[in-house]
Design an enzyme around this catalytic site. Structure first.
Site, PDB file in Angstrom:
ATOM      1  N   ASP A 208       0.817  -1.208   0.000  1.00 32.55           N
ATOM      2  CA  ASP A 208       0.000   0.000   0.000  1.00 32.55           C
ATOM      3  C   ASP A 208       0.851   1.259   0.000  1.00 32.55           C
ATOM      4  OD1 ASP A 208      -1.869   2.010   0.343  1.00 32.55           O
ATOM      5  OD2 ASP A 208      -3.088   0.840   1.729  1.00 32.55           O
ATOM      6  N   HIS A 216      -0.535   9.907   5.676  1.00 32.29           N
ATOM      7  CA  HIS A 216       0.633  10.372   6.413  1.00 32.29           C
ATOM      8  C   HIS A 216       1.056  11.781   6.075  1.00 32.29           C
ATOM      9  CE1 HIS A 216       0.971   6.533   8.208  1.00 32.29           C
ATOM     10  NE2 HIS A 216       1.284   5.890   7.098  1.00 32.29           N
ATOM     11  N   ASP A 357      -2.328   5.521  11.098  1.00 30.26           N
ATOM     12  CA  ASP A 357      -2.682   4.229  10.492  1.00 30.26           C
ATOM     13  C   ASP A 357      -3.700   3.468  11.333  1.00 30.26           C
ATOM     14  OD1 ASP A 357       0.676   3.608   9.338  1.00 30.26           O
ATOM     15  OD2 ASP A 357      -1.105   4.076   8.141  1.00 30.26           O
TER      16      ASP A 357
END
Lengths: 429, 107, 173
Positions: A208, A216, A357
């Site tokens: 990914d 991010h 995440d």
């Protein structure tokens, strides 16, 4: 409604995945049996077991194991559960020991897992047919190491580690063999829990690259003052072998630059010539590039950034993240410290990148509580046409790291293992 | 008149280096552990007083012997039991050196 | 003074005021004001805590090992850049932070202008409709008087957790 077979849950041709693979306990239990009890799993770095008596405890699937270096220098792994009444034998996560004694009845095991005695052992000696040799801690079926990484498997029929990794070793050498001294873990481990299915995390590191620039952005701004550079249109690839995955750019230092520490990127640039001679120019450019990797099933790392982790399954909706920092042994103390601090700042529960995440993964898992939601398919169709031949890159090669090719390969391997009754039915891919 | 000491020869004095130990099985006696410490030879029963372990399969650390099964520790020169789970002291055999050989006194 | 009352030392009162203010600023995500409470040479340390046997000389934590925070002023400021970034997706909607400070004790420090302050921290965060976690730790701080005001010069937080019961640590402890 009963579950269709695993092969019907993943459609590699069309690029769709059935959400139930992230939700159903029945599939999770099957994963424990057919993936975690059969595959080679990362259990230790040799540097964590420096001398006879060194030990650590970890899990293989949900089986807790002790990994110990014996007096003969050999590293072994065995179940951390007393064969008498099942109690956990060793509660410390690491240390140095002469052996392991169960707190319940004093059953005592050597560094090799052999039963050496127990409390009131005379009573056992008088018991007909009692043979201590039959009551040691159960050894793993196979244990082996690849350039410092110690792997173990419960399955005696699993192919040798070298075959399990296959041509992926050519890629692992980028991480493990770019320097004569080899690698080591910097001290300590950070552990945390994420309420997600383990595969959600493993597939993210497998392939990914797409999320990096969006998820991010705030982390990139914090560390480097700027967003993640655009990846589309740059020369980049996804590669996979037997479900092990590496996706990468060729910019040499993209990952290493996440610390915003010039000493780290400078070290790579200074070594560029030496690395090209050792690994070839192509692999040399992968060393610190914007990239990520997963060794099937649950071990991942960021090359050049040097965060290294395992995703330990703790139920279908929970994962324990154990994370370390991997460095070349020969690095100066100053540079090792730069990596230690840099990884903590970026990829750890407090890390400015990783912090965003966890929620994505939790809610990707959690949303499947809804029956209607989990009847929908997920889109894994990016790059369906991107397979290429490449003169140098090994394994299955796909153009562009903005791709779902590695995720599809990860789930194809997953399907293969869940459907196979034994390793004899599992093919290299 | 004192009764004659019953002496048994174990080995040559140069058979053990300082810090080494060895187990000896003699007819009519329980196994004996011979240790060469910095200050010379010492001998105790080899069988741990707690369970059935052979102490010479354990660790000799300075003048202490650690049992390999539950890590009970004894002071070698006196045989004294030092920590859980050992509570009973070891029998100590007096050691005699003669003609370059190590003998122990069996009682 | 009535029966049963004890005088509270001036230092203890000042330390509590400081820690309670700090907690309130963190609850409200007033990070710039929080940063201003720290000295330029601050060391902010929250080590990873390992399960080690009591007799293990290496101990459950040590300088130089993995840590949740092992920060100087610049490191802390970087984290704040992320917290306040409009693309910090997991900060929107905002977390409901509750920083509980308790068991405050004060001792003299090595320097005359410093105080050694012990306290307990319990940080509770509520996120979205479901997330709900508490983190517990014991703190040892050095507060230093700078131009008449107390500032945080050193903090060490030893968490009660070996496995952090949370996916992230989006606050300071």
């Amino acid at each position: 409604m009963s579950l269709p077979p695993p092969a019907a849950l993943v459609d590699v041709e069309r690029g769709t995945v059935d959400r139930r693979i992230f939700w159903e306990r029945e599939l999770y239990e099957r994963e424990l049996e057919r993936i975690f009890a059969r595959c080679w799993l990362f259990v230790a770095h040799e540097s964590q077991l420096p001398e006879p008596g060194s030990f650590l405890t970890t899990t293989m699937g949900e089986d807790n194991v002790i990994v110990a270096r014996g007096r003969d220098g050999v590293i072994r792994a065995f179940l951390n559960s007393c064969p008498h009444r099942g109690n956990r034998v060793c509660h410390a996560e690491r240390g140095t020991a002469r052996g392991f004694v169960c707190n319940y009845h004093g059953w005592s095991f050597g560094l090799d897992g052999a039963l050496r005695g127990m409390h009131e052992s005379g009573a056992y000696e008088r018991t007909p047919g009692f043979d201590p040799a039959e009551h040691g801690l159960l050894q793993v079926a196979q244990i082996d190491a690849y350039k410092g990484f110690v792997f173990a498997t419960f399955d005696a029929e699993a192919p040798p580690l070298a075959d399990y990794l296959g041509d992926f070793r050519w890629y692992l050498d980028i991480l493990l063999d770019n320097d004569d001294g080899g690698t080591e873990f910097v001290g300590g481990c950070i552990r945390s829990v994420i309420a997600c299915n383990w595969k959600v995390a493993a597939e993210n590191f497998a392939g990914d690259a797409l999320h990096a620039g969006w998820t991010h952005d705030s982390g990139a701004r914090a560390m480097g003052g700027a967003s993640v550079p655009t990846l589309d249109g740059q020369e980049s690839y996804q590669v996979n072998v037997n479900g092990h995955c590496w996706e990468f750019n060729l910019d040499l230092v993209g990952n290493a630059a996440t610390f915003g520490d010039k000493r780290v990127t400078k070290n790579l640039r200074v070594r560029e010539q030496e690395l090209a001679e050792r690994l070839g120019p192509l692999r040399a450019r992968m060393i610190g590039a914007i990239s990520s990797a997963t060794v099937f099933p649950n071990m991942s790392f960021l090359p050049g950034q040097q965060t290294f982790r395992t995703w330990q399954p703790k139920g279908p909706h929970h994962t324990q993240l154990d994370t370390w920092v991997l460095v070349n042994r020969s690095l100066s103390d100053e540079l090792k410290e730069a990596y230690r601090k840099g990884v903590m700042m970026t990829f750890s529960p407090s890390g400015v990148f990783e912090m965003d995440d966890g929620e994505n993964w939790e809610y990707s898992t959690r949303s499947n509580a809804g029956v209607v939601t989990r009847a929908q398919k997920l889109h894994y169709g990016l790059g369906l046409d991107s397979r290429i031949e490449h003169p140098e890159l090994k394994g299955n090669v796909f153009r562009s790291q903005l791709n779902d090719a590695n995720a599809r390969a990860f789930y194809a391997r997953w399907t293969q293992l869940l459907e196979a009754d034994s390793w004899a039915q599992v093919n290299d891919r | 008149m004192t009764p004659a000491k019953q002496l048994a020869r174990l080995c040559a004095a140069d058979a053990l280096a300082v810090g080494e130990m060895r187990r000896f099985e003699l007819d009519g006696a329980p196994p004996i552990a011979l240790y060469r410490l910095a200050d010379g030879f010492h001998a105790t029963a080899d069988t741990c007083t707690h369970a059935r372990a052979s102490l010479t399969e354990g660790d000799l650390e300075g003048d202490e012997i650690v049992c390999p099964v539950h890590f009970g520790t004894f002071h070698v020169p006196s045989g004294r039991a030092l920590c859980f789970p050992v509570t009973e002291d070891l029998h100590v055999y007096p050691v005699h050196l003669a003609d370059g050989d190590v003998h122990v006194e069996l009682s | 003074m009535g029966a049963g009352e004890r005088p509270v030392s001036a230092e203890l009162a000042a330390a509590e005021r400081f820690l309670f203010l700090e907690a309130r600023l963190l609850d409200a995500e007033r990070y710039d004001e929080w940063l201003a409470l720290l000295t330029d040479d601050v060391h902010y340390w929250v080590p990873g805590v390992e399960n080690r046997n009591r007799t293990d000389a290496e101990g459950p934590f040590a300088p130089g090992r993995m840590a949740h925070f092992d920060d100087g002023w610049t490191d802390l400021q970087r984290r704040i850049v992320r917290f306040t970034s409009e693309t910090a997706w997991s900060e929107n909607p905002p977390t409901r932070h509750v920083h509980v400070v308790s068991n405050v004790e004060v001792e003299p420090a090595e320097r005359e202008d410093e105080l050694l302050v012990h306290s307990l921290t319990v940080v509770h965060r509520g996120r979205y409709e479901a997330s709900d976690e508490a983190l517990y730790g014991r703190r040892e701080d050095v507060l230093r008087r700078v131009e008449g005001e107390l500032r945080l010069a050193r903090r060490r937080v030893i968490l009660a957790h070996n496995v952090l019961p949370s996916k992230n640590l989006n606050t300071f402890l």
